[in-house]
Design an enzyme around this catalytic site. Structure first.
Site, PDB file in Angstrom:
ATOM      1  N   ASP A 478       1.080  -1.681  -0.148  1.00  0.00           N
ATOM      2  CA  ASP A 478       0.191   0.342   0.065  1.00  0.00           C
ATOM      3  C   ASP A 478       0.982   1.265  -0.200  1.00  0.00           C
ATOM      4  OD1 ASP A 478      -2.726  -0.925   2.400  1.00  0.00           O
ATOM      5  OD2 ASP A 478      -2.571   0.020  -0.015  1.00  0.00           O
TER       6      ASP A 478
HETATM    7  O1  CEZ Z   1      -2.874  -2.243   4.986  1.00  0.00           O
HETATM    8  C1  CEZ Z   1      -2.359  -3.561   4.715  1.00  0.00           C
HETATM    9  C2  CEZ Z   1      -3.288  -4.119   4.021  1.00  0.00           C
HETATM   10  O2  CEZ Z   1      -4.474  -3.654   4.458  1.00  0.00           O
HETATM   11  O3  CEZ Z   1      -1.271  -3.630   4.034  1.00  0.00           O
HETATM   12  C3  CEZ Z   1      -0.263  -4.372   3.285  1.00  0.00           C
HETATM   13  C4  CEZ Z   1      -1.926  -4.585   2.481  1.00  0.00           C
HETATM   14  O4  CEZ Z   1      -1.084  -5.648   1.129  1.00  0.00           O
HETATM   15  C5  CEZ Z   1      -2.937  -4.803   2.457  1.00  0.00           C
HETATM   16  O5  CEZ Z   1      -3.886  -4.830   2.158  1.00  0.00           O
HETATM   17  C6  CEZ Z   1       0.478  -3.852   2.878  1.00  0.00           C
HETATM   18  O6  CEZ Z   1       0.678  -3.010   2.607  1.00  0.00           O
HETATM   19  O7  CEZ Z   1      -1.593   2.216   4.616  1.00  0.00           O
HETATM   20  C7  CEZ Z   1      -0.875   1.843   5.682  1.00  0.00           C
HETATM   21  O8  CEZ Z   1       0.541   2.058   4.886  1.00  0.00           O
HETATM   22  C8  CEZ Z   1      -0.978   0.623   5.848  1.00  0.00           C
HETATM   23  O9  CEZ Z   1       0.298   0.469   6.846  1.00  0.00           O
HETATM   24  C9  CEZ Z   1      -1.730  -0.846   5.895  1.00  0.00           C
HETATM   25  O10 CEZ Z   1      -0.644  -0.450   4.745  1.00  0.00           O
HETATM   26  C10 CEZ Z   1      -1.395  -1.776   6.369  1.00  0.00           C
HETATM   27  C11 CEZ Z   1      -2.622  -1.594   7.817  1.00  0.00           C
HETATM   28  O11 CEZ Z   1      -1.461  -1.045   8.499  1.00  0.00           O
HETATM   29  C12 CEZ Z   1      -2.813  -2.817   7.888  1.00  0.00           C
HETATM   30  O12 CEZ Z   1      -2.116  -3.881   7.622  1.00  0.00           O
END
Ligand code: CEZ
Length: 794
Positions: A478
């Protein structure tokens, strides 16, 4: 000190449940358990702090901190603090002239005995202090957003005891427009009322149906009450509140002051006598709803059974009986429970990220396949006619795309082709492939198959002149948001994932004889080769696969980088899609083992970034070793394990899995109980070893469904297919035998897998009859079978 018992233990509760107990609130202060239903999630830590959210209809809180809080998605590494929302009970022993609190906060006095017990459908504390035996329990209901609490106090002496009990339930700062609280005698409840703050006229009408009240109701009438947080605490602080210095609480309301719910129950206990209290705590729209909930649940002793039956629906299709109790307990109870939680409440979001929604529902294929079916159809109904999938799936008509779903990510079309095999394998439901489904921008339905082809064509269209996939503002990762935000940067992972998705789809079409033109399949097979060649040509640098190429043409994730020199995902998915040759696999496994593998598991990149890299983005700004910046990110780790199984590296795969599953021995390092898999353990093992291995305590993670798939289809090798149940166990060297049960299409199979030095290939017996080949194709629903599987000892 509390006691000399082992820090924690686990107990079986019948066949399908167990509890895990922590016997000390100090050594693992963040240790917690969670409960949920479709309307709410409650995470309770061992010391009495609570993180609770409910759908109103968007995720909301009814118990807040002491000041304005930013609304955000559930965060990892949640931090607790003195005034953090909690559920506490002060107990004043008038005879001993002392006050203590249970379960531990806020007074934190050393209790004679302490046990925090996490169960599938209930969290309890068993405490002894001053010869009082105190049992606290919290559970939920099957549908309502309300916490059901009970407190029992037993006098362990023969003497009469005079005590006062003060439940203290945090309500916190509710609104900068209006907040107040008082005791409502006709409801026997403290009711805090507020107005959700707003400034736009239209919001007044939008907010009319919101539950702006928080109530705390009891089954006994209190002698006194206090609803004013600051005045309750006074100068003494929560450790020694002023209000408890008086004979009674004084019935103090809150008027645009931060509310709290405190009641006083004066109790005389004769020798060996005990007293039971019940409390309800939750949000409500009005007094009528409070009355309804208290009538429904206070004194309703069946509510516990109803809720435990609700959670028990989350049984998986696999139970293990190995010589490793902890593994069995986790795989048989806690893992399917966490998987059911994901598929049941979609991480308590009204717009789950598309990749999460599809992968979480892959898990439901092993529990309630119909739920997965409906989810896949809903996801495709929000696809555009151009084949693109949205960043989030809207679960109700008023839902909106929020937070990360407002950032364009490029990978959402990958996940259905990749996850569908689990659904078809478990159900054989090829009829779904012909189901007509509309689009978000067209109400002319096309078949499920056509939707998949459009999403694959969209992925193939979203590539540059080199045939590499554009990353936009992120792919699976993300916060990798600046590699391609100018529309040029490409992702090695997404190019490989696109190749894998195409391969998976072609295999499914062949295996299930789906109505797809052979020329389309040939075209996709050619594209797989083209994608794999493109990645090898432009992104295999040195001895492993790079992570991508930036808008300015910089290849990153290579030995040339001081930080982020190697990323795990491109290696795993290169093994999955066939882009990595056996020779390349040998070298990249060496580098993964040397650079990414740690005692706590495999890190997703290393070294972690320690400063902003503007052509990569936000991921590099996260603290080193946290989340995507080089933690042991379990979702990436399980992709690696799954890819290792595809190449029969069973020992390495099992090592990755064993390190992922929280265990007895590691609890002091992780700081969590073995009741869920966290989304990550701290990484940056070589940069910040002291913090390495700590759990994020966040139980929302795409890891779960993939871990379950690995255990069912790879470790036990009991994989559903078009022909029937394919049998190909992949036991690690350390396991000589493995027993268990597999539920498959309504049949129940008791299996025993045993290694046999004399064998060069699999040999199996069904009901003691030798089976030719590796497939059980005549299993009947409702029947129970004994399957003996002998495999070569490699
Ligand atoms: O969210 C996760 C997502 O729910 O991060 C994963 C992604 O594949 C999942 O679908 C890897 O990036 O926005 C941020 O910085 C967060 O770190 C989100 O990326 C993260 C949340 O912390 C939930 O873990």
């Amino acid at each position: 000190m509390h006691n000399s018992k082992p820090i924690y233990t686990h107990q079986m509760v019948g066949d399908f449940a167990s509890t895990v107990s922590l016997h000390d609130p100090v050594s693992m202060p963040n240790a917690a358990g969670f409960l949920w239903n479709k309307a709410m999630v409650l995470q309770m830590n061992c010391r009495g702090y609570a993180v609770s959210q409910y759908m109103n209809p968007e995720p909301s809180k009814f118990s807040h901190g002491p000041n304005l809080e930013q609304k955000t998605f559930v965060q990892p590494e949640h931090s607790y603090f003195t005034h953090h929302p909690g559920r506490f009970f002060y107990i004043k022993d008038h005879d001993a002239n002392s006050i203590f609190s249970v379960p531990y906060e806020p007074i934190r006095c050393a209790l004679d005995k302490f046990e925090f017990r996490v169960g599938s459908s209930e969290i309890t504390w068993r405490i002894q202090h001053l010869d009082l035996k105190i049992t606290i329990a919290v559970s939920l209901t099957t549908t309502d957003s309300v916490e059901r609490w009970s407190l029992q106090i037993e006098n362990l002496t023969a003497n009469t005891r005079n005590i006062s009990v003060y439940p203290y339930f945090s309500i916190g700062y509710m609104s900068w427009m209006n907040q107040s609280a008082q005791f409502e005698s006709e409801l026997n409840a403290i009711v805090a009322d507020s107005v959700t703050p707003y400034q736009k006229v239209e919001q007044y009408f939008e907010n009319k149906e919101l539950k702006d009240m928080t109530f705390f109701a009891a089954n006994h009438t209190p002698n006194a009450w206090h609803a004013n947080q600051q005045e309750f605490e006074g100068n003494g602080g929560l450790h020694n509140p002023d209000a408890l210095q008086n004979a009674d609480l004084g019935n103090v309301d809150a008027r645009f002051q931060t509310p709290v719910a405190v009641m006083q129950f004066d109790q005389t206990l004769r020798g060996a006598q005990s007293i039971d209290y019940q409390f309800l705590f939750g949000p409500a729209k009005d007094h009528a709803e409070v009355a309804q909930l208290t009538t429904r649940y206070l004194g309703n002793n069946n509510a516990n059974n109803e809720y435990s039956e609700y959670v028990a629906q989350g049984q998986g299709c696999l139970t293990l009986t190995s010589d490793n109790d902890a593994l069995d307990d986790f795989v048989n109870h806690w893992l399917p429970r966490q998987m059911y939680y994901h598929g049941d409440v979609n991480r308590l979001s009204s717009d789950p990220q598309t990749r999460n929604y599809i992968q979480d529902n892959m898990g439901m294929c092993y529990i309630k396949p119909n739920v997965a079916r409906d989810a896949f159809v809903l996801a495709l109904s929000q696809q555009k006619l151009d084949g693109s999938m949205p960043d989030g799936i809207l679960l109700h008509q008023d839902a909106e795309l929020k937070y990360i779903n407002q950032i364009p990510h490029s990978d959402h079309c990958v996940w259905l082709p990749v996850c569908l095999a689990a659904y078809l394998g478990e159900t054989g439901d090829t009829a779904l492939m012909e189901l007509g489904i509309e689009f978000s921008d067209s109400n002319i339905p096309q078949s499920f198959v056509a939707h998949i082809e459009l999403s694959l064509d969209w992925l193939l269209g979203a590539r540059d002149h080199r045939g590499l996939s554009f990353i936009e503002q992120g792919d699976w990762c993300d916060p990798m948001n600046m590699v391609g935000h100018k529309g040029v940067g490409v992702s090695a992972w997404l190019t490989l994932a696109t190749s894998y998705a195409l391969g998976c789809w072609c295999d499914l079409c062949d295996e299930y004889q789906l109505a797809v033109s052979p020329s389309k399949i040939n075209h996709y097979r050619e594209m797989v080769q083209a994608l794999n060649s493109a990645v090898n040509k432009h992104l295999f640098v040195g001895e492993w696969f790079a992570r991508g190429i930036t808008d300015h043409g910089r290849v990153f994730g290579t030995a040339q980088d001081n930080e982020g020199e190697i990323f795990l995902n491109p290696q795993s998915w290169a093994m999955l899609c066939g882009a990595a040759s056996d020779k390349q696999i040998t070298t990249l496994l060496k580098h993964i083992t040397n650079k990414l593998m740690t005692p706590n598991g495999v890190m997703m990149l290393a070294p972690s970034y320690t400063s902003m890299v503007e052509d990569i983005g936000r991921v590099t700004q996260k603290h080193a070793g946290v989340a995507e910046n080089g933690s042991v990110y379990n979702h990436a780790a399980i992709f690696y394990a799954y890819s290792l199984y595809q190449h029969d590296f069973s020992d390495l795969a099992f090592e990755v899995i064993e390190k992922m599953i929280p265990s007895l021995g590691e609890c002091l390092r992780t700081g969590q109980l073995p009741v869920y898999i966290p989304n990550y353990y701290r990484g940056a093992f070589h940069q910040y070893p002291r913090q390495a291995g700590r759990s994020s305590h966040l139980f929302n993670t795409g890891t779960i469904s993939w871990l379950y798939r690995c255990l069912v289809e790879e470790l036990c090798g009991l994989k559903g297919s078009a022909k029937g149940l394919l049998v190909a166990p992949k036991l690690p060297t350390k396991l000589t035998t493995l027993k268990g049960q597999r539920r498959y299409k309504g049949a129940l199979i008791d299996f025993v897998i045993t290694k046999d030095k004399s064998l060069s290939g699999l040999k199996m017996y069904l009901e003691n009859q030798l089976v030719e080949g590796d497939c059980l194709s005549d299993l009947n629903a409702g029947c129970r079978y004994t399957l003996t599987i002998n495999i070569p000892e490699l």
